[in-house]
Design an enzyme around this catalytic site. Structure first.
Site, PDB file in Angstrom:
ATOM      1  N   VAL A  43      -4.028 -10.648  -2.846  1.00 21.66           N
ATOM      2  CA  VAL A  43      -2.730 -11.197  -3.152  1.00 21.66           C
ATOM      3  C   VAL A  43      -2.074 -11.169  -1.960  1.00 21.66           C
ATOM      4  CG1 VAL A  43      -0.517 -10.897  -4.400  1.00 21.66           C
ATOM      5  CG2 VAL A  43      -2.657 -10.902  -5.529  1.00 21.66           C
ATOM      6  N   PRO A  44      -1.816 -12.259  -1.168  1.00 22.48           N
ATOM      7  CA  PRO A  44      -0.857 -12.288   0.040  1.00 22.48           C
ATOM      8  C   PRO A  44       0.486 -11.605   0.098  1.00 22.48           C
ATOM      9  CG  PRO A  44      -0.948 -14.489  -0.561  1.00 22.48           C
ATOM     10  CD  PRO A  44      -1.741 -13.562  -1.855  1.00 22.48           C
ATOM     11  N   CYS A  45       0.740 -10.427  -0.239  1.00 20.86           N
ATOM     12  CA  CYS A  45       2.360 -10.139   0.097  1.00 20.86           C
ATOM     13  C   CYS A  45       2.554 -10.022   1.380  1.00 20.86           C
ATOM     14  CB  CYS A  45       2.118  -8.481  -0.739  1.00 20.86           C
ATOM     15  SG  CYS A  45       1.078  -7.271   0.030  1.00 20.86           S
ATOM     16  N   HIS A  46       1.533 -10.231   2.447  1.00 25.06           N
ATOM     17  CA  HIS A  46       1.975 -10.004   3.777  1.00 25.06           C
ATOM     18  C   HIS A  46       2.645 -11.586   4.164  1.00 25.06           C
ATOM     19  CE1 HIS A  46      -2.143 -11.907   3.438  1.00 25.06           C
ATOM     20  NE2 HIS A  46      -1.555 -12.587   4.533  1.00 25.06           N
ATOM     21  N   ARG A  47       2.649 -12.411   3.465  1.00 29.12           N
ATOM     22  CA  ARG A  47       3.319 -13.567   3.519  1.00 29.12           C
ATOM     23  C   ARG A  47       4.982 -13.625   2.992  1.00 29.12           C
ATOM     24  NH1 ARG A  47      -1.676 -17.017   1.582  1.00 29.12           N
ATOM     25  NH2 ARG A  47      -3.081 -16.478   3.078  1.00 29.12           N
TER      26      ARG A  47
END
Lengths: 212, 270
Positions: free
Chosen positions: B170-174
Site C-alpha cells: 500500500v503505497p503510503c509513500h505517495r
C-alpha cells in the site's frame, strides 16, 4: 471421545478461538492416516494440512448447532480419506503403479518425538517398514478400513461413519485386511520372494486370491 | 534381514504393530493449517527499492511488511502488534511474489489480498485510497482526507498512514505533506521516502523545490485545467504553457478547472 465433545462445544462458541486446539489434538492422527493411505510423506503433509483447513472453513460456515453436534474424530477422518482418495486418483492418472522399493522407503518414518515408538530396535523398524509397505498393497477400500480401525484406533461404528459404509462391511473388510497383511508379511520375509521379485503392483493381491 | 520373530502372526501382535504406525506430523502440517486459516502467519524476504523487506502473510492475504533485519526482533514485534504467531518460510507463494513484484513495478490493476483485520474502517479507507495514487505521483494528506469524505481529518490521515502495516504494497509513500514537503515515512524516514519515490521516477528535489517556492498546483494556459504538480497530465504541459498556483482559490480566480484525474478540487472543502 469426551475431549472431542468438549472441543466441539468450544468450536460451536467460536471456531477461530478453538481451532488451534483441533490442530493440536488431531494433526498427528490425520497425518498418520494420510501417510498410511498414500505412502508418501509430502503427499501426506499436504493432505493432512488441507483436511484441517477444509474442516476449519466448513465449521465456520456451519450453524452453531451443527458444529456442536460434530463427532470430530470420524468427521475429520472422512475429510482426510476423501482428500487422499482424490490425490491417489490424480497420481494414478499420471504415473504407472509404484514399485515396492520406493514404497518401502517412503512408508517408513521414525517418530520424531518418541511418543509412538518408545523402542526403536532394528527389528521393530523393519516390521514397521514392511507393514507400511504391505498396507499399500491392500485394495483402497480395505486399506482405508484397516488404517482407520487399527492405525488410528477408531471404533467400528466410527469407521463406518467415516467411510459411509455399514458396520458389517467394515468388520468384514478389517478382518480381510488383517488376513491379507499377514500373508503379505510372510511372503515378504521369505528370502527368495522378497525384494528381488515383488508381486506385480498392478494386481497386488493375485497371489492371495490363489492362496484362498 | 527379517527374522520370523518380528512378523506379527497373532491378531493382537498385528494390531499392535499397526498402532505402531502412528507417527507425529511434521510441524509444518499444523502450523500450515493455522496459516491458511488466518490464525498464524508466515514471512519471507523480498527485494524492494528500499532493499530487502520481510513480508508476512496468511490465508487471508498480506498482513505485514517491514525492512528486513534481525528475525527474532521482527517476529517479536509482529506477535506483539498483531497478536498471532509467526514463523519464517523459504519464500513467498509464487502468485503472491509475482503480484507484489508487479505492484512494485507500477501496475495498478494487480490484486493483492490484504489481511487488515484489527484495523479501523477509517484506517482501511485511508490505505485503500492511497492505492489509487499512480506510481511516480504524490498527493497531499489533505487530498486523502477529502476523498474519503473526512476533509477535516488531515492529521488522522497522517497517523493512519504512519500505521500502514503493509508499506510499499500500500503505497503510503505517495502521500506527502499538504505544503508539498516530503513528510514522514514508516519504512525509514524521509530519506527512505525520497529513495522509493525516486525509484518510481519522481524527481523529489524538483518536487520539494516547487513546494518551497509555493507552487502547489500546476495549470496549462491552453486547456485552463489545473492539477497536482506530479499528475501525469500536469507533467505533459510544456514550460511555455505552464502556470503555477499557490492555492485552489488562486486557480479558481484565474478561471481554471480542476483535473478529473488527480481531482485537486476536493481539497477546497478542507
Amino acid at each position: 471421545m469426551d475431549s472431542d465433545t468438549a472441543l466441539a462445544a468450544r468450536l460451536a462458541s467460536g471456531v477461530e478461538a478453538a481451532f488451534p486446539a483441533v490442530v493440536a489434538e488431531h494433526q498427528d492422527r490425520l497425518y498418520s492416516i494420510a501417510l498410511r493411505l498414500l505412502g508418501d510423506r509430502r503427499d501426506a503433509e499436504e493432505v493432512a494440512q488441507d483436511a484441517l483447513v477444509r474442516a476449519f472453513r466448513a465449521m465456520r460456515d456451519y450453524p452453531h448447532e451443527r458444529v456442536a453436534a460434530l463427532r470430530l474424530r470420524p468427521w475429520l477422518a472422512s475429510i482426510t480419506i476423501n482428500l487422499a482418495r482424490n490425490r491417489r486418483r490424480r497420481h494414478d492418472d499420471r504415473q504407472p503403479p509404484a514399485a515396492l522399493e520406493p514404497l518401502l522407503d517412503a512408508g517408513f518414518e521414525p517418530a520424531s518425538d518418541g511418543r509412538s515408538a518408545p523402542s526403536t530396535s532394528a527389528d521393530r523398524r523393519e516390521t514397521q517398514r514392511e507393514l507400511a509397505a504391505a498396507l499399500l498393497r491392500l485394495s483402497p477400500a480395505v486399506r482405508a478400513a484397516i488404517v482407520l480401525r487399527h492405525v488410528d484406533g477408531l471404533s467400528v461404528a466410527e469407521v463406518a461413519e467415516a467411510l459411509g459404509r455399514p458396520e458389517g462391511t467394515i468388520k468384514a473388510q478389517v478382518h480381510r485386511g488383517l488376513r491379507e497383511l499377514r500373508t503379505l508379511l510372510v511372503t515378504a520375509s521369505e528370502p527368495s520372494v522378497s525384494h528381488r521379485s515383488p508381486m506385480p503392483a498392478a494386481r497386488p493381491l493375485a497371489a492371495l486370491e490363489a492362496v484362498r | 534381514m527379517t527374522t520370523a520373530a518380528t512378523i506379527p502372526f497373532t491378531d493382537q501382535a498385528l494390531e499392535a504393530a499397526l498402532r505402531d504406525l502412528r507417527v507425529a506430523a511434521p510441524p509444518s502440517v499444523g502450523f500450515g493449517a493455522l496459516v491458511e486459516a488466518g490464525l498464524a502467519d508466515c514471512y519471507a524476504a523480498i527485494e524492494t527499492p528500499l532493499g530487502a523487506a520481510f513480508v508476512a502473510w496468511n490465508g487471508r492475504g498480506v498482513s505485514w511488511v517491514s525492512p528486513a533485519g534481525d528475525r527474532r526482533t521482527f517476529e517479536d514485534r509482529f506477535r506483539e502488534a498483531v497478536g498471532r504467531d509467526i514463523a519464517p518460510a523459504e519464500e513467498l507463494p509464487a502468485r503472491l511474489r509475482r503480484a507484489i513484484a508487479r505492484r512494485l513495478s507500477g501496475e495498478r490493476r494487480v490484486r493483492i489480498p490484504l489481511d487488515l483485520r484489527g484495523h479501523t474502517p477509517f484506517e482501511v479507507a485511508v490505505w485503500t485510497k492511497a492505492l489509487e495514487i499512480p506510481r511516480g505521483e504524490v498527493r497531499p494528506y489533505g487530498w486523502i482526507a477529502a476523498e474519503i469524505g473526512r476533509p477535516r481529518a488531515v492529521r488522522a490521515v497522517g497517523t493512519a498512514l504512519a500505521h500502514n502495516p503493509v508499506p510499499l504494497v500500500v503505497p503510503c509513500h505517495r502521500v506527502v505533506r499538504s505544503d508539498g514537503m516530503i513528510g514522514q515515512y514508516s519504512m525509514g524516514g524521509p530519506d527512505a521516502k525520497r529513495r522509493v519515490l525516486a525509484s518510481e521516477g519522481l524527481d523529489t528535489r524538483w518536487l520539494e523545490a516547487e513546494a518551497a517556492a509555493g507552487k502547489r498546483f500546476t495549470g496549462s494556459d491552453t486547456t485552463h485545467i489545473f492539477c497536482h504538480p506530479t499528475c501525469r497530465d500536469a507533467r505533459r504541459v510544456t514550460d511555455r504553457h505552464r502556470v503555477s498556483f499557490p492555492n485552489l482559490r488562486a486557480a479558481a480566480a484565474a478561471g481554471y478547472r480542476p483535473c478529473k484525474h488527480c481531482r485537486p478540487v476536493a481539497l477546497a472543502a478542507a
